[in-house]
Scaffold this motif. Structure first.
Motif, PDB file in Angstrom:
ATOM      1  N   ASP A 140     -91.852 -34.525   9.510  1.00 25.86           N
ATOM      2  CA  ASP A 140     -91.717 -34.012   8.141  1.00 25.86           C
ATOM      3  C   ASP A 140     -92.904 -33.112   7.793  1.00 25.86           C
ATOM      4  OD1 ASP A 140     -89.414 -35.540   7.841  1.00 25.86           O
ATOM      5  OD2 ASP A 140     -90.499 -37.230   6.969  1.00 25.86           O
ATOM      6  N   PRO A 163     -94.468 -39.861   4.656  1.00 27.06           N
ATOM      7  CA  PRO A 163     -93.697 -38.909   5.470  1.00 27.06           C
ATOM      8  C   PRO A 163     -94.010 -39.050   6.957  1.00 27.06           C
ATOM      9  CG  PRO A 163     -95.514 -37.784   4.395  1.00 27.06           C
ATOM     10  CD  PRO A 163     -95.486 -39.173   3.832  1.00 27.06           C
ATOM     11  N   LEU A 209     -88.289 -32.908   1.014  1.00 26.04           N
ATOM     12  CA  LEU A 209     -87.798 -33.403   2.296  1.00 26.04           C
ATOM     13  C   LEU A 209     -87.755 -34.926   2.294  1.00 26.04           C
ATOM     14  CD1 LEU A 209     -86.878 -32.356   5.061  1.00 26.04           C
ATOM     15  CD2 LEU A 209     -89.233 -32.506   5.840  1.00 26.04           C
ATOM     16  N   CYS A 210     -88.796 -35.556   1.764  1.00 26.36           N
ATOM     17  CA  CYS A 210     -88.817 -37.015   1.673  1.00 26.36           C
ATOM     18  C   CYS A 210     -87.740 -37.523   0.722  1.00 26.36           C
ATOM     19  CB  CYS A 210     -90.195 -37.490   1.199  1.00 26.36           C
ATOM     20  SG  CYS A 210     -91.509 -37.297   2.429  1.00 26.36           S
ATOM     21  N   LYS A 248     -84.377 -37.126   2.633  1.00 28.91           N
ATOM     22  CA  LYS A 248     -84.196 -38.003   3.790  1.00 28.91           C
ATOM     23  C   LYS A 248     -84.241 -39.491   3.438  1.00 28.91           C
ATOM     24  CE  LYS A 248     -86.187 -37.252   7.700  1.00 28.91           C
ATOM     25  NZ  LYS A 248     -87.237 -36.996   8.719  1.00 28.91           N
TER      26      LYS A 248
END
Length: 293
Positions: A98, A94, A82-83, A86
């Protein structure tokens, strides 16, 4: 990979610490013949002695390592990706959202894997011995002789999908509770763990893990009650048609407070269990990080 291994060992240690209180919690939630926590503890010990508190423990001990490994491994990998998606890098801190989303995904994955084992655990925990002071020959034979026999009996009597009875309630419970769990731990760890490298972070990790477990179970308890009742439903006669019917019927018969049965016990159990889980997890992680990619 290190997170999967550390999560497995942390979860196994947590089960050994909290299992007796988990048995008491399940019995209070699903059976109406106890007046409270101490009455349940006294009655269980009087009839079944210490072994009564560890019924079905072989199931979670053998499977919790897998489910806990999935939870921590899924959480860390979701957060990592996810990091990366994004922010374009994994080196950034994060956001709280998140962490919440990664915990939510970890809870969903854990519920799918652990549902059959959780079903067997609850059925065995709620299986009490018939007690008679007249003759040992009058003691009824238990329906399930062990975890494997329990799972096979469920499949035979209720079909393969019977192993996933209460799955929706389990999903609702675990998704929200694990999202809260990891978010609470991240926030509390920042508060409790000193930034100075010379100071030990053991106390901070213990406190953050303990309080994170309490917060998570405070949110999870209402759906945990419904999940346990749906899982026990079907042993004799079916009473509930689904989550909504179980909630409405339980509230009608026992009041809104029924949804919070075992809350104090959950919180009492959650603190030491999650202290051990996170301390073990972080300790193993530190040892494995240099060797595991």
């Amino acid at each position: 990979m290190a997170d999967f291994i550390a999560g497995a060992l942390g979860g196994a240690c947590g089960v050994m610490v909290g299992y007796p209180l988990d048995t008491v919690k399940v019995r209070i939630q699903t059976q109406r013949n106890y007046n409270g926590i101490w009455h349940c503890i006294y009655s269980t010990y009087k009839v079944e002695r210490l072994s009564g508190f560890f019924k079905g423990m072989s199931v979670p001990i053998s499977t919790v390592s897998v489910s806990s490994s999935i939870v921590f491994g899924m959480y860390r990998n979701c957060l990592y990706n996810l990091c990366k998606l994004k922010y374009g890098t994994t080196k950034v801190k994060p956001s709280k959202f998140d962490i919440f989303l990664s915990g939510y995904a970890a809870g969903a994955a854990q519920a799918l894997v652990s549902s059959p084992a959780d079903m067997a655990k609850v059925r065995l925990q709620t299986q009490t011995k018939a007690h008679s002071s007249i003759s040992c020959s009058l003691v009824a034979r238990p329906k399930y002789s062990g975890p494997i026999h329990c799972l096979m009996t469920i499949v035979k009597e209720e079909g393969f999908l019977g192993l996933y009875r209460g799955l929706c309630a389990l999903m609702f419970r675990d998704c929200h509770s694990f999202a809260t769990y990891f978010l609470s731990y991240a926030v509390l760890r920042e508060w409790f763990v000193p930034e100075e490298p010379s100071k030990s972070d053991v106390v901070g990790v213990l406190l953050a893990g303990g309080f994170a477990g309490v917060v998570a179970w405070s949110i999870a308890t209402p759906m945990d009650v419904i999940k346990s009742r749906l899982q026990v439903d079907g042993v004799t006669q079916r009473k509930y048609r689904g989550i909504i019917h179980c909630v409405t019927k339980s509230v009608q018969q026992e009041g809104v407070q029924v949804l919070f049965k075992g809350l104090s016990l959950n919180c009492l159990r959650a603190f030491p269990v999650n202290m051990v889980v996170f301390l073990t997890y972080e300790a193993i992680l530190k040892q494995l990080k240099p060797f595991v990619v």
